[in-house]
Design a protein around this motif. Structure first.
Motif, mmCIF file in Angstrom:
data_model
loop_
_atom_site.group_PDB
_atom_site.id
_atom_site.type_symbol
_atom_site.label_atom_id
_atom_site.label_comp_id
_atom_site.label_asym_id
_atom_site.label_seq_id
_atom_site.Cartn_x
_atom_site.Cartn_y
_atom_site.Cartn_z
ATOM 1 N N HIS A 1 0.872 -1.177 0.000
ATOM 2 C CA HIS A 1 0.000 0.000 0.000
ATOM 3 C C HIS A 1 0.906 1.223 0.000
ATOM 4 O O HIS A 1 1.802 1.329 0.834
ATOM 5 C CB HIS A 1 -0.902 0.012 1.235
ATOM 6 C CG HIS A 1 -1.708 -1.237 1.375
ATOM 7 N ND1 HIS A 1 -2.823 -1.500 0.615
ATOM 8 C CD2 HIS A 1 -1.548 -2.312 2.175
ATOM 9 C CE1 HIS A 1 -3.311 -2.676 0.946
ATOM 10 N NE2 HIS A 1 -2.553 -3.186 1.890
ATOM 11 N N THR A 2 0.684 2.127 -0.937
ATOM 12 C CA THR A 2 1.546 3.295 -1.048
ATOM 13 C C THR A 2 0.792 4.452 -1.684
ATOM 14 O O THR A 2 -0.321 4.280 -2.173
ATOM 15 C CB THR A 2 2.816 2.961 -1.870
ATOM 16 O OG1 THR A 2 3.726 4.045 -1.794
ATOM 17 C CG2 THR A 2 2.488 2.655 -3.314
ATOM 18 N N LYS A 3 1.418 5.587 -1.691
ATOM 19 C CA LYS A 3 0.881 6.759 -2.374
ATOM 20 C C LYS A 3 1.835 7.068 -3.512
ATOM 21 O O LYS A 3 3.053 7.169 -3.306
ATOM 22 C CB LYS A 3 0.782 7.944 -1.415
ATOM 23 C CG LYS A 3 0.129 9.162 -2.022
ATOM 24 C CD LYS A 3 -0.050 10.255 -0.975
ATOM 25 C CE LYS A 3 -0.794 11.426 -1.577
ATOM 26 N NZ LYS A 3 -1.038 12.472 -0.565
ATOM 27 N N LEU A 4 1.292 7.201 -4.726
ATOM 28 C CA LEU A 4 2.147 7.495 -5.870
ATOM 29 C C LEU A 4 1.366 8.193 -6.969
ATOM 30 O O LEU A 4 0.148 8.255 -6.936
ATOM 31 C CB LEU A 4 2.814 6.220 -6.402
ATOM 32 C CG LEU A 4 1.959 5.001 -6.770
ATOM 33 C CD1 LEU A 4 1.204 5.189 -8.062
ATOM 34 C CD2 LEU A 4 2.843 3.783 -6.856
ATOM 35 N N GLN A 5 2.109 8.731 -7.928
ATOM 36 C CA GLN A 5 1.513 9.352 -9.112
ATOM 37 C C GLN A 5 1.549 8.314 -10.224
ATOM 38 O O GLN A 5 2.578 8.124 -10.875
ATOM 39 C CB GLN A 5 2.312 10.581 -9.529
ATOM 40 C CG GLN A 5 2.106 11.779 -8.646
ATOM 41 C CD GLN A 5 2.864 12.964 -9.194
ATOM 42 O OE1 GLN A 5 4.051 13.093 -8.964
ATOM 43 N NE2 GLN A 5 2.159 13.804 -9.939
ATOM 44 N N ALA A 6 0.436 7.651 -10.435
ATOM 45 C CA ALA A 6 0.365 6.610 -11.454
ATOM 46 C C ALA A 6 0.418 7.227 -12.848
ATOM 47 O O ALA A 6 0.215 8.423 -13.024
ATOM 48 C CB ALA A 6 -0.925 5.809 -11.276
ATOM 49 N N VAL A 7 0.708 6.382 -13.834
ATOM 50 C CA VAL A 7 0.735 6.805 -15.238
ATOM 51 C C VAL A 7 -0.462 6.174 -15.938
ATOM 52 O O VAL A 7 -0.647 4.955 -15.889
ATOM 53 C CB VAL A 7 2.055 6.376 -15.922
ATOM 54 C CG1 VAL A 7 2.007 6.669 -17.418
ATOM 55 C CG2 VAL A 7 3.243 7.058 -15.261
ATOM 56 N N ARG A 8 -1.284 7.006 -16.568
ATOM 57 C CA ARG A 8 -2.442 6.533 -17.338
ATOM 58 C C ARG A 8 -2.001 6.339 -18.786
ATOM 59 O O ARG A 8 -1.421 7.227 -19.393
ATOM 60 C CB ARG A 8 -3.599 7.522 -17.270
ATOM 61 C CG ARG A 8 -4.809 7.079 -18.113
ATOM 62 C CD ARG A 8 -6.042 7.856 -17.777
ATOM 63 N NE ARG A 8 -6.480 7.632 -16.407
ATOM 64 C CZ ARG A 8 -7.195 6.576 -15.993
ATOM 65 N NH1 ARG A 8 -7.540 5.644 -16.844
ATOM 66 N NH2 ARG A 8 -7.565 6.466 -14.734
ATOM 67 N N ILE A 9 -2.287 5.155 -19.332
ATOM 68 C CA ILE A 9 -1.960 4.828 -20.720
ATOM 69 C C ILE A 9 -3.271 4.704 -21.479
ATOM 70 O O ILE A 9 -4.126 3.872 -21.131
ATOM 71 C CB ILE A 9 -1.153 3.522 -20.823
ATOM 72 C CG1 ILE A 9 0.107 3.601 -19.960
ATOM 73 C CG2 ILE A 9 -0.813 3.220 -22.276
ATOM 74 C CD1 ILE A 9 0.878 2.291 -19.870
ATOM 75 N N LYS A 10 -3.430 5.522 -22.498
ATOM 76 C CA LYS A 10 -4.644 5.516 -23.314
ATOM 77 C C LYS A 10 -4.713 4.234 -24.145
ATOM 78 O O LYS A 10 -3.698 3.771 -24.674
ATOM 79 C CB LYS A 10 -4.609 6.716 -24.260
ATOM 80 C CG LYS A 10 -5.869 7.477 -24.354
ATOM 81 C CD LYS A 10 -5.668 8.626 -25.318
ATOM 82 C CE LYS A 10 -6.624 9.722 -25.014
ATOM 83 N NZ LYS A 10 -6.520 10.806 -25.969
ATOM 84 N N ALA A 11 -5.907 3.681 -24.303
ATOM 85 C CA ALA A 11 -6.105 2.472 -25.105
ATOM 86 C C ALA A 11 -5.517 2.658 -26.497
ATOM 87 O O ALA A 11 -5.692 3.699 -27.124
ATOM 88 C CB ALA A 11 -7.592 2.146 -25.205
ATOM 89 N N GLY A 12 -4.785 1.648 -26.959
ATOM 90 C CA GLY A 12 -4.230 1.648 -28.311
ATOM 91 C C GLY A 12 -3.013 2.523 -28.514
ATOM 92 O O GLY A 12 -2.490 2.594 -29.628
#
Length: 154
Positions: free
Chosen positions: A63-74
């Motif tokens: 369990h952590t706090k982070l800035q995730a990276v969103r990857i758009k479909a395709g």
């Protein structure tokens, strides 16, 4: 699916520099079909690019706090990912498209997701609390997660 236990690792600080793994909801290709990572257990057999199949030895939940990276479909190739997905910033993506050639002069490369952030196809999210699942194998493997090839934790 095999029954096993998932170990909770110690809660890590907000510095996510070493956090690797898969976020809750990420689907993994297994011999039993696609499964959300949180439903996997030690003993499950995961399909891999490098060896065909690998057995999950252990699963650690952090369990952590982070800035995730969103990857758009395709955005990483035809139907890769097959839907919008979110990864930890240091997830090692295995890329085999024009980016590998343009950025690394190779036909394929393993690169942390945060290094591919462009603000349009890959974007950094605001920091939030997440659960990261680290799948442990006999060695590092290239997994299929939401249609994207990425390296398992070391």
């Amino acid at each position: 699916m095999h029954m096993g236990t998932i170990k909770d690792a110690a809660v890590v600080a907000t510095d996510s520099a070493t956090t690797t793994g898969l976020l809750t909801g990420t689907t993994i290709m297994t011999l039993d079909g696609e499964m959300p990572v949180e439903h996997l257990a030690p003993g499950d057999r995961v399909i891999t690019r490098d060896s065909g199949m690998a057995v999950v030895k252990d699963i650690r939940r952090v369990h952590t706090k982070l800035q995730a990276v969103r990857i758009k479909a395709g955005s990483l190739g035809h139907s890769r990912p097959d839907r919008d997905m979110v990864v930890v910033p240091h997830a090692q993506l295995h890329i085999r498209d024009w980016r590998a050639e343009a950025l690394f002069g190779a036909t394929s490369a393993n690169v942390p997701a945060f290094k591919l952030v462009d603000g349009e196809f890959l974007s950094q999210e605001d920091a939030r609390e997440v659960t990261v699942f680290e799948l442990v194998f006999d060695r590092q493997h290239i997994l299929y997660a939401d249609g994207v090839e990425l390296l398992s934790a070391v």
